[in-house]
Design an enzyme around this catalytic site. Structure first.
Site, PDB file in Angstrom:
ATOM      1  N   HIS A   5       0.813  -1.220   0.000  1.00 39.16           N
ATOM      2  CA  HIS A   5       0.000   0.000   0.000  1.00 39.16           C
ATOM      3  C   HIS A   5       0.847   1.271   0.000  1.00 39.16           C
ATOM      4  O   HIS A   5       1.833   1.351   0.707  1.00 39.16           O
ATOM      5  CB  HIS A   5      -0.892  -0.022   1.251  1.00 39.16           C
ATOM      6  CG  HIS A   5      -1.759   1.183   1.400  1.00 39.16           C
ATOM      7  ND1 HIS A   5      -1.748   1.973   2.521  1.00 39.16           N
ATOM      8  CD2 HIS A   5      -2.674   1.737   0.559  1.00 39.16           C
ATOM      9  CE1 HIS A   5      -2.627   2.955   2.369  1.00 39.16           C
ATOM     10  NE2 HIS A   5      -3.198   2.839   1.201  1.00 39.16           N
ATOM     11  N   GLU A  25       0.526  -0.602  -4.846  1.00 41.02           N
ATOM     12  CA  GLU A  25      -0.441   0.449  -5.120  1.00 41.02           C
ATOM     13  C   GLU A  25       0.272   1.786  -4.994  1.00 41.02           C
ATOM     14  O   GLU A  25       1.016   2.018  -4.045  1.00 41.02           O
ATOM     15  CB  GLU A  25      -1.594   0.369  -4.121  1.00 41.02           C
ATOM     16  CG  GLU A  25      -2.672   1.415  -4.361  1.00 41.02           C
ATOM     17  CD  GLU A  25      -2.909   2.315  -3.169  1.00 41.02           C
ATOM     18  OE1 GLU A  25      -4.021   2.837  -3.062  1.00 41.02           O
ATOM     19  OE2 GLU A  25      -1.984   2.530  -2.354  1.00 41.02           O
ATOM     20  N   ASP A  27      -0.198   6.096  -5.504  1.00 41.29           N
ATOM     21  CA  ASP A  27      -1.130   7.222  -5.616  1.00 41.29           C
ATOM     22  C   ASP A  27      -0.694   8.145  -6.749  1.00 41.29           C
ATOM     23  O   ASP A  27       0.499   8.413  -6.905  1.00 41.29           O
ATOM     24  CB  ASP A  27      -1.145   8.014  -4.309  1.00 41.29           C
ATOM     25  CG  ASP A  27      -1.601   7.158  -3.141  1.00 41.29           C
ATOM     26  OD1 ASP A  27      -2.748   6.696  -3.187  1.00 41.29           O
ATOM     27  OD2 ASP A  27      -0.806   6.930  -2.211  1.00 41.29           O
ATOM     28  N   HIS A  41       0.480  10.904  -1.801  1.00 42.65           N
ATOM     29  CA  HIS A  41      -0.772  10.723  -1.065  1.00 42.65           C
ATOM     30  C   HIS A  41      -1.107  11.967  -0.258  1.00 42.65           C
ATOM     31  O   HIS A  41      -2.167  12.546  -0.405  1.00 42.65           O
ATOM     32  CB  HIS A  41      -0.687   9.496  -0.148  1.00 42.65           C
ATOM     33  CG  HIS A  41      -1.992   9.145   0.484  1.00 42.65           C
ATOM     34  ND1 HIS A  41      -2.577   9.901   1.483  1.00 42.65           N
ATOM     35  CD2 HIS A  41      -2.848   8.119   0.253  1.00 42.65           C
ATOM     36  CE1 HIS A  41      -3.728   9.351   1.836  1.00 42.65           C
ATOM     37  NE2 HIS A  41      -3.924   8.271   1.109  1.00 42.65           N
ATOM     38  N   ASP A  85      -3.793   4.376  -7.888  1.00 43.87           N
ATOM     39  CA  ASP A  85      -4.904   4.992  -7.162  1.00 43.87           C
ATOM     40  C   ASP A  85      -4.995   6.437  -7.645  1.00 43.87           C
ATOM     41  O   ASP A  85      -4.231   7.297  -7.213  1.00 43.87           O
ATOM     42  CB  ASP A  85      -4.612   4.898  -5.660  1.00 43.87           C
ATOM     43  CG  ASP A  85      -5.738   5.452  -4.806  1.00 43.87           C
ATOM     44  OD1 ASP A  85      -6.667   6.067  -5.371  1.00 43.87           O
ATOM     45  OD2 ASP A  85      -5.683   5.288  -3.577  1.00 43.87           O
TER      46      ASP A  85
END
EC number: 4.6.1.-
Length: 273
Positions: A5, A25, A27, A41, A85
């Site tokens: 993440h 993942e 951002d 993020h 994301d």
């Protein structure tokens, strides 16, 4: 798929894969003209994490390409899936198509190396807002006009807003999407969330007429919540601690039933037991 993440700095790619992730993942923030700008993020983010690591998006893509190109000194054979994301909340709804086009061009140039031995990972475009479904058509249109429609074989989709499953199905219908669908469900690790919607997504995946191919749950950092997610039948678990998920997968109860996905496992195919 053990999904690391919030991997937003190039150095974190090695870190998360070395801990056991076969997927990451990342951002993606956009500027006011809908150009993908940073892998960032920002605050707030998950408990226990630094929220402010970042790269310029195109630089991150080059680092990611190295990590997923066989023969490169930075290559990780294990890293097979990347979820972007897409932080499209900063955009107007009518910019979604442009964002898709610009995202596709960035990936084509910096990740896929204009179709010439680029990175090999599968890519999931994760969109937080159903109203931004035109991002998908824009992305496809740009790859087609640049002469590389075949790269869409490597691209899948996710609407990450925890919307009603029927509403998500409807957005895909409008977007003209009939496959390559990952369905996320989850909440920040600072809060608890039940598995009711995950179970609905899994039921859709396993039904004869569902739209979902894979289901993943986020963000899972504890052994017990990992077990609960596996018991619910998810395909992927997004985590800040890939080693925790890897440990649970090694427990006798799960070892026989689950394994870590490799490049040969098609992430767009629904797994049939």
């Amino acid at each position: 798929w053990i999904m690391g993440h919030m991997v937003n700095a190039i150095a974190q790619i090695d870190e998360f894969v070395n801990l056991g992730a076969n997927s990451i993942e990342t951002d993606v923030s956009f500027d006011s003209s809908a150009n993908p700008e940073y892998t960032y993020h920002g605050v707030p983010c998950d408990c226990g994490r630094t929220c402010t690591k970042w790269e310029h998006f195109n630089e991150f893509l080059k680092g990611l390409r190295k990590a997923t190109t066989p023969g490169d000194s930075k290559y990780h054979e294990k890293l097979v899936l990347v979820v972007f994301d897409l932080k499209t909340g900063s955009l107007y709804d009518n910019q979604a198509s442009d964002a898709g086009k610009k995202l596709a061009k960035s990936l084509l140039q910096n990740y896929w190396n204009n179709g010439n031995n680029g990175g090999r990972a599968y890519i999931v475009l994760s969109i937080p807002n159903l109203a931004h479904y035109k991002l998908i058509a824009g992305f496809k249109e740009a790859l087609t006009s640049e002469g590389h429609p075949e790269l869409m074989d490597k691209v899948g989709y996710d609407f990450s807003g925890n919307d009603d499953i029927g509403d998500v199905a409807n957005a895909y219908k409008k977007a003209g999407v009939t496959g390559h669908v990952w369905q996320s469900d989850g909440i920040t690790n600072c809060l608890l969330r039940g598995l009711d919607r995950v179970r609905k997504a899994v039921a859709n995946r396993d039904s004869s007429n569902g739209y979902i191919n894979k289901v993943y749950y986020w963000t899972v950092d504890k052994r017990q919540s990992t077990r609960d997610a596996l018991d619910a039948g998810v395909d992927g678990i997004m985590t800040n601690y890939p080693d925790v998920v890897a440990d649970v997968l090694n427990e006798s109860a799960y070892k026989a039933k689950f394994r870590i996905a490799s490049y040969d496992d098609n992430p767009w195919e629904t797994f049939k037991n």
